[in-house]
Enzyme design. Structure first.
Site, PDB file in Angstrom:
ATOM      1  N   HIS A   1      -7.120  -1.906  14.579  1.00  0.00           N
ATOM      2  CA  HIS A   1      -6.711  -0.881  13.650  1.00  0.00           C
ATOM      3  C   HIS A   1      -6.920  -1.976  12.066  1.00  0.00           C
ATOM      4  O   HIS A   1      -7.657  -1.972  11.607  1.00  0.00           O
ATOM      5  CB  HIS A   1      -6.074   0.520  13.848  1.00  0.00           C
ATOM      6  CG  HIS A   1      -6.272   1.237  12.824  1.00  0.00           C
ATOM      7  ND1 HIS A   1      -6.560   2.008  12.615  1.00  0.00           N
ATOM      8  CD2 HIS A   1      -5.951   0.739  10.922  1.00  0.00           C
ATOM      9  CE1 HIS A   1      -6.707   2.890  11.344  1.00  0.00           C
ATOM     10  NE2 HIS A   1      -6.006   1.732  10.832  1.00  0.00           N
ATOM     11  N   GLU A   2      -5.983  -2.655  12.584  1.00  0.00           N
ATOM     12  CA  GLU A   2      -5.814  -3.656  11.180  1.00  0.00           C
ATOM     13  C   GLU A   2      -7.480  -4.700  11.554  1.00  0.00           C
ATOM     14  O   GLU A   2      -7.580  -5.474  10.193  1.00  0.00           O
ATOM     15  CB  GLU A   2      -3.904  -3.934  11.210  1.00  0.00           C
ATOM     16  CG  GLU A   2      -3.231  -2.994  11.381  1.00  0.00           C
ATOM     17  CD  GLU A   2      -3.019  -2.285  10.903  1.00  0.00           C
ATOM     18  OE1 GLU A   2      -3.430  -2.201   9.254  1.00  0.00           O
ATOM     19  OE2 GLU A   2      -2.711  -0.939  10.973  1.00  0.00           O
TER      20      GLU A   2
ATOM     21  N   GLU B   1       0.858  -1.172   0.106  1.00  0.00           N
ATOM     22  CA  GLU B   1       0.082  -0.033   0.215  1.00  0.00           C
ATOM     23  C   GLU B   1       0.880   1.003   0.016  1.00  0.00           C
ATOM     24  O   GLU B   1       2.423   1.393   1.043  1.00  0.00           O
ATOM     25  CB  GLU B   1      -0.974   0.198   1.098  1.00  0.00           C
ATOM     26  CG  GLU B   1      -1.746   1.263   0.782  1.00  0.00           C
ATOM     27  CD  GLU B   1      -2.879   1.054   2.454  1.00  0.00           C
ATOM     28  OE1 GLU B   1      -4.144   1.052   1.994  1.00  0.00           O
ATOM     29  OE2 GLU B   1      -2.027   1.142   3.272  1.00  0.00           O
TER      30      GLU B   1
ATOM     31  N   GLU C   1      -2.642  -3.537   6.483  1.00  0.00           N
ATOM     32  CA  GLU C   1      -3.755  -4.519   6.632  1.00  0.00           C
ATOM     33  C   GLU C   1      -3.706  -5.828   5.921  1.00  0.00           C
ATOM     34  O   GLU C   1      -4.954  -5.766   5.920  1.00  0.00           O
ATOM     35  CB  GLU C   1      -4.835  -3.555   7.007  1.00  0.00           C
ATOM     36  CG  GLU C   1      -5.605  -3.146   5.252  1.00  0.00           C
ATOM     37  CD  GLU C   1      -4.848  -1.508   5.375  1.00  0.00           C
ATOM     38  OE1 GLU C   1      -5.533  -1.166   4.720  1.00  0.00           O
ATOM     39  OE2 GLU C   1      -4.312  -1.167   6.593  1.00  0.00           O
ATOM     40  N   ASN C   2      -2.580  -5.859   5.528  1.00  0.00           N
ATOM     41  CA  ASN C   2      -2.827  -7.204   4.745  1.00  0.00           C
ATOM     42  C   ASN C   2      -4.021  -8.320   4.876  1.00  0.00           C
ATOM     43  O   ASN C   2      -3.733  -8.377   5.939  1.00  0.00           O
ATOM     44  CB  ASN C   2      -1.391  -7.656   4.268  1.00  0.00           C
ATOM     45  CG  ASN C   2      -0.033  -6.927   3.755  1.00  0.00           C
ATOM     46  OD1 ASN C   2      -0.330  -5.902   2.910  1.00  0.00           O
ATOM     47  ND2 ASN C   2       0.148  -7.034   5.416  1.00  0.00           N
TER      48      ASN C   2
END
EC number: 3.4.11.-
Length: 930
Positions: A343-344, A173, A310-311
């Site tokens: 969050h992830e 990203e 966040e993959n």
């Protein structure tokens, strides 16, 4: 989403929030594009054509951790939407050796052209590819493992015996998948991925999906085959080759959770593993959508630029964002780790399952994930009291959003640098704050129904802003009843889209001026903007969900302000009124006439009549209104006097967050007498609370974080009782060769005092070098950076750039920390200028790290001379080296605002301090006073 220790952020006073510049749109190449071989390139736009799209990628990678390069093969199944003879996709800084079109009648080579300016590759077919048919292409490629933190990049770590071990990991990203394999590297081109990794026997490989088999190859190599992914965007693909170990558990929904770390730190993974299990189960239930993958890995990467990524199925983190040692980690470490995991994992739904169509709506990913951190952790870890920290995110967002160089939450972006710049406080924190406002407006129940509907309707698809608003408006059968009873309106039709587009499609935020005349309350809205150009505030109008309480009623009253001015009527006359209850709304309030006087009187006599968040918002608003000439400085300082009785973390830290920057500006102006008078006032204001702090780890998380912050502040300010205790503890700790157990929450204060002498600094650095505890290393690093020893500060920045002992990933925070240090700010500015080209190569143009460096290093300058020096340097850059970045415009605006503030308010400040002279004002101590 860089997560730094809360206490350090508070002490050093947040710099102007990092963001970057929106460059002019470049829909087309300025001239006819020419490929690297001199031939015309068949596409002239930054964005890819939609004539073909990928259906499935079959990818094989063979990284070599000795030669630090990799080879690969990509087979891509394509669907053709329009007849075409050219397939345009992305590739960046890799060697393409062969391209084949695979067909039932056999494989045939395809010609290909490269256009590096747009990172594009054109595959050319002699016969047209026909609409409605599917084709498969195969590309062979090779590249070096990246020296930056993006793409498929190399990393390393040092064992306790001093051995350096290599690894390779990915960070795609926003636009770096193209640097690892040829692909359609835009979020709307979703596809399935089947990945194979060739590795040595001494390594493991992990990816988004579970490994299905390992095939032994000649030369002591293995090829790991991973299951095929769900349909997803290229930026979420991930793989790691390393010697990591792992620990695992299974959620109640049957998902295997594993945490990976370097072998010597695997014993620091238990907390993260438990947190991930608990949080993934929470989201599974809250969103009413099962997590769609069989596993979720969390990997602690020794070299990592941002906070985490966040993959899908393989989230990656800085070590400090994942590893926790109960004996050595602090309360703020626990809070930060829990929040970043929350969050992830929220992203597995918001962002991964439902993805924004294009990067202009990045906030649909990041604002939601930031917001859901607080929702999820508040429920799963109530003992962390995350509500005490949410408001700070809104203040941080407002700091950048109050500049004319801010941008709407949803902003057109085209090139990679512009896209990188979207990862800022506006997308994350403002996004979270307006979602919180919307939740308060709709009610939590209706909001939850709406977002579940949004996620279910658009699963595995791409969305734009309006899709979310439509999903929330469509709960009107629930909402209209609930919201009308909630007090927002009676007959109006609920139009979430119209309301919220006023918050997402225009930059900035409103200032609501309130004037009470008997029972009549007159309301006016305008844009809050730190500028001396009033024309820039014209033409802005928001639909503002106002809330208020009064001296006569603690019930929260509600009023939707849709126009420039309006009037509401109270049932009776009141002594005071407080708007924006708990600051759930993203707006500031100015109380005209006697409004501020009545609030100051309330705070002085009965401050607990208002919530802690209400008090914090009043402190923030009154000092920010000084900046735009709405309130006199002495009024704001009069309000601050009540803080001598304040005990709650949000109000205390906001008080310090408004007062400390005043002397930080003076430190760069050689104004020692006034500077020390201001410092003395602040120490006296909080002396009682400071002296009541225990040097222990007892209490609630918010109490522990506040203790850590206050004792560090007091020791840096040379408060004698604090200094004496810290020196005693440091000497004992050093005499034990660092083996004595220090309370973690006070260790930063102890280390900061110890780092003042060359001997103490060297001892701390050796402990930093040998420690395997990320929390300990982080606190030592912070203490070293606030030392008055200039030669050490300079050496520390150089070491961080070199990256062998002090990781280069930490360089931005080290340089910004040193820039806050009165002995280091000139060193930090000189370092930034001297190493600019190395920094933008390592951290990427437009990235949060570069923006943090620019705004952080310059954010406390307040003289024309320094403004001229800053302008001279940044004006010398080209567009390719960053001259168009938004953070540079923010820097100019911030320094100009600082100059205006100092020129306007210094006489008032001097006069007020003289009237309220504290008898215990600390004398000047130039050799130690930081």
């Amino acid at each position: 989403m860089l997560v730094l220790p809360v206490v350090l952020l508070l002490l050093l006073v947040p710099c102007a929030p990092s963001s970057g510049a929106q460059l002019p749109e470049q829909p087309k190449s300025k001239e006819a594009p020419i490929a690297t071989n001199g031939q015309p390139f068949p596409w002239d736009r930054m964005r890819l054509p939609k004539t073909v799209s990928p259906v499935h990628y079959d990818l094989t990678f063979h990284p070599n951790l000795t030669s630090l390069d990799f080879t690969g093969v990509a087979r891509i199944l394509l669907e053709v939407h329009e007849d075409t003879s050219a397939v345009i996709l992305h590739t960046k800084e890799m060697h393409i050796s062969k391209v084949l079109l695979l067909a039932p009648e056999g494989a045939r080579p395809l010609r290909f052209l490269e256009y590096p300016r747009f990172h594009q590759l054109a595959l050319l077919s002699d016969t047209p590819l026909i609409q409605g048919r599917r084709y498969e292409v195969q590309l062979e490629f090779a590249a070096n493992l990246s020296d930056s933190y993006h793409g498929f990049y190399k990393g390393s770590y040092r064992t306790s015996s001093g051995e350096v071990r290599m690894l390779a990991s990915t960070q795609f990203e926003a636009t770096s998948a193209r640097a690892a394999f040829p692909c359609f590297d835009e979020p709307a081109f979703k596809a399935n991925f089947t990945i194979r990794i060739i590795r040595e026997a001494r390594h493991i490989a992990i990816s988004n999906m579970p490994k299905v088999k390992a095939v032994q190859l000649p030369g002591d190599l293995f090829e790991d085959h991973f299951d095929t992914t769900v349909k997803m965007s290229t930026y979420l693909v991930a793989f790691i080759v390393s010697d990591f170990l792992s620990v695992s558990k299974t959620t109640k929904h049957g998902v295997k959770i594993s945490v990976y770390a370097v072998p010597e730190k695997i014993d620091q993974t238990a907390f993260a593993l438990d947190a991930a299990v608990k949080l993934l189960d929470f989201y599974d239930d809250y969103f009413d959508i099962p997590y769609p993958l069989p596993k979720q890995d969390l990997a602690a990467i020794p070299d990592f630029q941002s906070g985490a990524m966040e993959n899908w199925g393989l989230t990656t983190y800085r070590e400090a964002g994942l590893l926790f040692d109960p004996a050595k980690s602090s309360a703020s470490d626990k809070l930060g780790i829990t929040m970043v995991i929350a969050h992830e994992l929220a992203h597995q739904w918001f962002g991964n399952l439902v993805t924004m169509e294009w990067w202009n709506d990045l906030w649909l990913n990041e604002g939601f994930a930031k917001f859901m951190e607080f929702i999820s952790v508040d429920i799963t870890y109530p003992e962390l009291h995350v509500d005490d920290f949410f408001l700070g995110k809104c203040f941080e967002a407002m700091e950048v959003d109050s500049l004319s160089s801010s941008h709407p939450i949803s902003t057109p972006v085209e090139n990679p640098a512009q896209i990188q710049e979207m990862f800022d406080d506006v997308s994350y924190d403002k996004g979270a704050c307006i979602l919180n406002m919307l939740r308060d407006f709709l009610t939590p129940e209706a909001f939850e129904i709406g977002i579940i509907r949004y996620l279910k309707r658009y699963s595995y698809q791409n969305t734009v802003n309006s899709h979310l608003w439509d999903s929330l408006t469509n709960v009107s059968c629930v909402c209209v009843c609930v919201c009308s009873n909630y007090g927002w309106y009676s007959d109006d039709e609920l139009d979430v889209r119209t309301i919220m587009e006023s918050w997402t499609l225009q930059e900035g935020f409103p200032l609501v001026t309130v004037e009470v005349r008997g029972r009549e309350v007159r309301l006016t809205q305008e844009r809050y903007l730190k500028t001396d150009d009033p024309s820039l505030t014209e033409g802005f109008l928001w639909q503002i969900p106002l809330t208020y309480v009064t001296s006569a009623s603690s019930t929260v009253h509600r009023f939707l302000l849709k126009t420039k001015t309006d009037v509401l009527y109270l049932p009776e006359e009141v002594d005071w009124v407080k708007f924006n209850v708990k600051m759930n709304g993203y707006y500031m309030v100015h109380y005209e006439g006697e409004g501020w006087s009545s609030i100051i009187k309330l705070l002085q006599h009965n401050h607990t009549a208002l919530s802690s968040n209400d008090r914090a918002s009043l402190i923030n608003n009154v000092f920010q209104l000084v900046s735009v000439g709405k309130v006199r400085l002495d009024t704001a300082l009069d309000l601050s006097l009540y803080l001598s009785r304040e005990t709650e973390i949000m109000a205390v830290t906001q008080g310090l967050g408004e007062l400390v920057p005043l002397y930080k500006l003076m430190e760069k102006r050689d104004m020692m007498a006034l500077e020390n008078q201001m410092k003395g006032y602040i120490v006296d204001l909080f002396r009682g609370l400071i002296d009541r702090q225990e040097w222990s780890d007892a209490g609630l998380v918010s109490e522990r974080v506040l203790r850590s912050y206050l004792l560090l502040f007091a020791c840096v300010r040379n408060h004698p009782p604090c200094l004496a205790t810290a020196i005693e503890l440091f000497n004992k700790w050093r005499d034990s060769d660092g083996n004595m157990s220090l309370p973690t929450d006070v260790s930063l204060a102890v280390f900061a005092v110890g780092a003042r002498t060359p001997e103490g600094w060297d001892f701390l650095f050796e402990k930093y070098r040998s420690s395997q505890q990320t929390g300990v290393k982080s606190r030592i690093k912070s203490a070293l950076s606030i030392s008055p020893l200039q030669d050490k500060l300079k050496w520390m920045m150089e070491q961080s750039l070199h990256g062998e002992v002090m990781k280069t990933q930490d360089l931005p925070s080290v340089v910004v920390s040193i820039s806050k240090n009165p002995r280091g700010y000139k060193l930090a500015w000189d370092f930034l200028r001297a190493n600019w080209h190395a920094l933008i190569k390592k951290f990427d143009l437009g990235s949060h790290s570069i923006a943090h460096l620019v705004t952080g290093v310059t954010g406390q300058y307040s003289t024309r001379e320094m403004l001229d020096e800053v302008r001279s340097f940044f004006d010398s850059l080209t567009e390719e080296t960053g001259s168009e970045m938004r953070c540079i415009q923010q820097t100019y605006e911030t320094i100009e605002e600082n100059i205006r503030w100092m020129d306007t308010h210094l006489p008032l400040l001097q006069a007020w301090l003289n009237r309220h002279k504290a008898s215990s004002c600390a004398p000047p101590q130039p050799h130690e006073d930081l």
